[in-house]
Design a protein around this motif. Structure first.
Motif, mmCIF file in Angstrom:
data_model
loop_
_atom_site.group_PDB
_atom_site.id
_atom_site.type_symbol
_atom_site.label_atom_id
_atom_site.label_comp_id
_atom_site.label_asym_id
_atom_site.label_seq_id
_atom_site.Cartn_x
_atom_site.Cartn_y
_atom_site.Cartn_z
ATOM 1 N N PHE A 75 0.820 -1.211 0.000
ATOM 2 C CA PHE A 75 0.000 0.000 0.000
ATOM 3 C C PHE A 75 0.852 1.259 0.000
ATOM 4 C CE2 PHE A 75 -3.408 -2.599 2.351
ATOM 5 C CZ PHE A 75 -3.982 -2.999 1.158
ATOM 6 N N ALA A 76 2.076 1.156 0.525
ATOM 7 C CA ALA A 76 2.993 2.295 0.557
ATOM 8 C C ALA A 76 3.873 2.359 -0.692
ATOM 9 C CB ALA A 76 3.866 2.240 1.805
ATOM 10 N N GLY A 77 3.687 1.413 -1.614
ATOM 11 C CA GLY A 77 4.472 1.415 -2.846
ATOM 12 C C GLY A 77 5.808 0.718 -2.714
ATOM 13 N N LEU A 78 6.000 -0.016 -1.636
ATOM 14 C CA LEU A 78 7.255 -0.750 -1.433
ATOM 15 C C LEU A 78 7.034 -2.214 -1.831
ATOM 16 C CD1 LEU A 78 8.284 0.927 1.916
ATOM 17 C CD2 LEU A 78 9.257 1.333 -0.342
ATOM 18 N N THR A 79 6.819 -2.408 -3.112
ATOM 19 C CA THR A 79 6.449 -3.732 -3.616
ATOM 20 C C THR A 79 7.577 -4.749 -3.456
ATOM 21 O OG1 THR A 79 7.018 -2.981 -5.853
ATOM 22 C CG2 THR A 79 4.694 -2.858 -5.211
ATOM 23 N N ALA A 80 8.814 -4.309 -3.553
ATOM 24 C CA ALA A 80 9.934 -5.244 -3.365
ATOM 25 C C ALA A 80 9.988 -5.728 -1.910
ATOM 26 C CB ALA A 80 11.255 -4.589 -3.760
ATOM 27 N N ILE A 81 9.678 -4.857 -0.978
ATOM 28 C CA ILE A 81 9.657 -5.240 0.440
ATOM 29 C C ILE A 81 8.458 -6.154 0.696
ATOM 30 C CG2 ILE A 81 9.693 -4.415 2.826
ATOM 31 C CD1 ILE A 81 11.959 -3.071 0.968
ATOM 32 N N THR A 111 15.608 -4.240 6.672
ATOM 33 C CA THR A 111 14.879 -3.661 5.546
ATOM 34 C C THR A 111 13.597 -2.980 6.021
ATOM 35 O OG1 THR A 111 15.779 -5.306 4.034
ATOM 36 C CG2 THR A 111 13.779 -4.189 3.333
ATOM 37 N N LEU A 112 12.882 -3.612 6.932
ATOM 38 C CA LEU A 112 11.647 -3.009 7.441
ATOM 39 C C LEU A 112 11.930 -1.717 8.203
ATOM 40 C CD1 LEU A 112 9.660 -6.191 8.526
ATOM 41 C CD2 LEU A 112 9.124 -4.646 6.627
ATOM 42 N N ALA A 113 12.985 -1.711 9.000
ATOM 43 C CA ALA A 113 13.352 -0.485 9.728
ATOM 44 C C ALA A 113 13.687 0.636 8.750
ATOM 45 C CB ALA A 113 14.516 -0.756 10.669
ATOM 46 N N GLU A 114 14.426 0.313 7.700
ATOM 47 C CA GLU A 114 14.742 1.306 6.668
ATOM 48 C C GLU A 114 13.473 1.760 5.951
ATOM 49 O OE1 GLU A 114 17.576 -0.846 4.307
ATOM 50 O OE2 GLU A 114 19.207 -0.482 5.725
ATOM 51 N N SER A 115 12.546 0.837 5.752
ATOM 52 C CA SER A 115 11.284 1.161 5.090
ATOM 53 C C SER A 115 10.481 2.160 5.905
ATOM 54 C CB SER A 115 10.449 -0.102 4.877
ATOM 55 O OG SER A 115 11.126 -0.985 4.024
ATOM 56 N N LYS A 116 10.498 1.994 7.218
ATOM 57 C CA LYS A 116 9.775 2.941 8.069
ATOM 58 C C LYS A 116 10.336 4.338 7.889
ATOM 59 C CE LYS A 116 8.576 4.344 12.642
ATOM 60 N NZ LYS A 116 9.033 4.464 13.981
ATOM 61 N N LEU A 118 11.845 5.538 5.284
ATOM 62 C CA LEU A 118 11.469 6.015 3.958
ATOM 63 C C LEU A 118 10.007 6.457 3.930
ATOM 64 C CD1 LEU A 118 12.047 6.459 0.943
ATOM 65 C CD2 LEU A 118 11.556 4.033 0.585
ATOM 66 N N ILE A 119 9.132 5.648 4.494
ATOM 67 C CA ILE A 119 7.709 6.001 4.523
ATOM 68 C C ILE A 119 7.522 7.299 5.308
ATOM 69 C CG2 ILE A 119 5.426 5.318 5.364
ATOM 70 C CD1 ILE A 119 6.353 2.363 4.851
ATOM 71 N N SER A 120 8.213 7.422 6.416
ATOM 72 C CA SER A 120 8.120 8.635 7.233
ATOM 73 C C SER A 120 8.582 9.863 6.452
ATOM 74 C CB SER A 120 8.952 8.457 8.497
ATOM 75 O OG SER A 120 8.847 9.583 9.306
ATOM 76 N N SER A 121 9.684 9.726 5.760
ATOM 77 C CA SER A 121 10.215 10.827 4.959
ATOM 78 C C SER A 121 9.243 11.211 3.837
ATOM 79 C CB SER A 121 11.571 10.424 4.380
ATOM 80 O OG SER A 121 12.012 11.359 3.442
ATOM 81 N N GLU A 122 8.720 10.211 3.154
ATOM 82 C CA GLU A 122 7.776 10.480 2.069
ATOM 83 C C GLU A 122 6.478 11.075 2.615
ATOM 84 O OE1 GLU A 122 8.544 9.751 -1.662
ATOM 85 O OE2 GLU A 122 10.130 10.402 -0.305
ATOM 86 N N TYR A 123 6.070 10.622 3.768
ATOM 87 C CA TYR A 123 4.868 11.154 4.408
ATOM 88 C C TYR A 123 5.035 12.651 4.673
ATOM 89 C CZ TYR A 123 1.437 12.053 8.091
ATOM 90 O OH TYR A 123 0.438 12.589 8.856
ATOM 91 N N GLU A 124 6.167 13.031 5.235
ATOM 92 C CA GLU A 124 6.412 14.447 5.515
ATOM 93 C C GLU A 124 6.445 15.260 4.220
ATOM 94 O OE1 GLU A 124 6.278 15.892 8.437
ATOM 95 O OE2 GLU A 124 5.955 13.941 9.378
ATOM 96 N N ARG A 125 7.069 14.717 3.203
ATOM 97 C CA ARG A 125 7.110 15.404 1.909
ATOM 98 C C ARG A 125 5.711 15.529 1.317
ATOM 99 N NH1 ARG A 125 9.710 12.448 -1.959
ATOM 100 N NH2 ARG A 125 9.723 14.271 -3.280
ATOM 101 N N LEU A 126 4.918 14.471 1.425
ATOM 102 C CA LEU A 126 3.543 14.506 0.908
ATOM 103 C C LEU A 126 2.698 15.537 1.652
ATOM 104 C CD1 LEU A 126 2.537 10.794 0.266
ATOM 105 C CD2 LEU A 126 2.261 12.685 -1.337
ATOM 106 N N LYS A 127 2.842 15.593 2.978
ATOM 107 C CA LYS A 127 2.093 16.586 3.748
ATOM 108 C C LYS A 127 2.414 17.995 3.248
ATOM 109 C CE LYS A 127 2.974 15.940 8.087
ATOM 110 N NZ LYS A 127 2.975 15.832 9.564
ATOM 111 N N ALA A 128 3.682 18.286 3.058
ATOM 112 C CA ALA A 128 4.090 19.607 2.585
ATOM 113 C C ALA A 128 3.551 19.852 1.176
ATOM 114 C CB ALA A 128 5.611 19.746 2.621
ATOM 115 N N TYR A 129 3.669 18.862 0.306
ATOM 116 C CA TYR A 129 3.177 18.986 -1.066
ATOM 117 C C TYR A 129 1.674 19.257 -1.076
ATOM 118 C CZ TYR A 129 1.844 17.672 -5.801
ATOM 119 O OH TYR A 129 1.327 17.663 -7.074
ATOM 120 N N ASN A 130 0.931 18.453 -0.321
ATOM 121 C CA ASN A 130 -0.528 18.617 -0.288
ATOM 122 C C ASN A 130 -0.920 19.970 0.296
ATOM 123 O OD1 ASN A 130 -1.120 16.142 -1.488
ATOM 124 N ND2 ASN A 130 -1.143 15.078 0.469
ATOM 125 N N LEU A 131 -0.217 20.415 1.305
ATOM 126 C CA LEU A 131 -0.504 21.706 1.897
ATOM 127 C C LEU A 131 -0.288 22.824 0.874
ATOM 128 C CD1 LEU A 131 -1.283 23.189 4.507
ATOM 129 C CD2 LEU A 131 1.148 23.333 5.035
#
Length: 136
Positions: A75-81, A111-116, A118-131
């Motif tokens: 759902f987060a787009g991390l299909t390889a994970i 890998t899961l820890a790194e994924s978190k 990445l998701i956190s970073s993308e989430y923050e970027r998305l919030k700023a973008y959407n705002l």
């Protein structure tokens, strides 16, 4: 001379399968932001469930805990994970003990820890973008 218009689409990290995300959500960035928020709100508990199952040596619980986090990766787009989780589930099914899975388990946890992150970073970027996009 006319200036080119700025890109209107959010550019995801190259580690994220943006084609897959767009197949799920089109360009509904507020919804993707919500999916990321929900994923992050459950992530620590889900990861802890995997760690607890590992430390108890319970292969069925380990498989179940991995199965639970797997769709969130997709759902987060991390299909390889997501695929890595699926493969680990299969190994849990076939293994006679956790000792046979040690290296694969540690790779998955890392890998899961790194994924978190990445998701956190993308989430923050998305919030700023959407705002900026929704409230110019």
């Amino acid at each position: 001379m006319m200036q080119p218009e700025p890109a209107k689409n959010f550019i995801f990290s190259e580690k994220i399968d943006s084609d897959y995300l767009f197949s799920l959500y089109a360009d509904d960035y507020p919804y993707i932001e919500e999916v990321y928020s929900i994923t992050l709100s459950h992530f620590n508990d889900d990861l802890e469930s995997i760690r607890l199952a590992w430390s108890s040596g319970d292969l069925e619980d380990l498989k179940r805990a991995t199965h639970k986090i797997k769709p969130a990766m997709g759902f987060a787009g991390l299909t390889a994970i997501q695929e890595q989780c699926r493969q680990f589930e299969d190994l849990c099914q076939k293994a006679g003990s956790t000792a046979l899975l040690s290296e694969t388990y540690h790779q998955l946890i890392t890998t899961l820890a790194e994924s978190k992150e990445l998701i956190s970073s993308e989430y923050e970027r998305l919030k700023a973008y959407n705002l900026n996009t929704l409230c110019p």
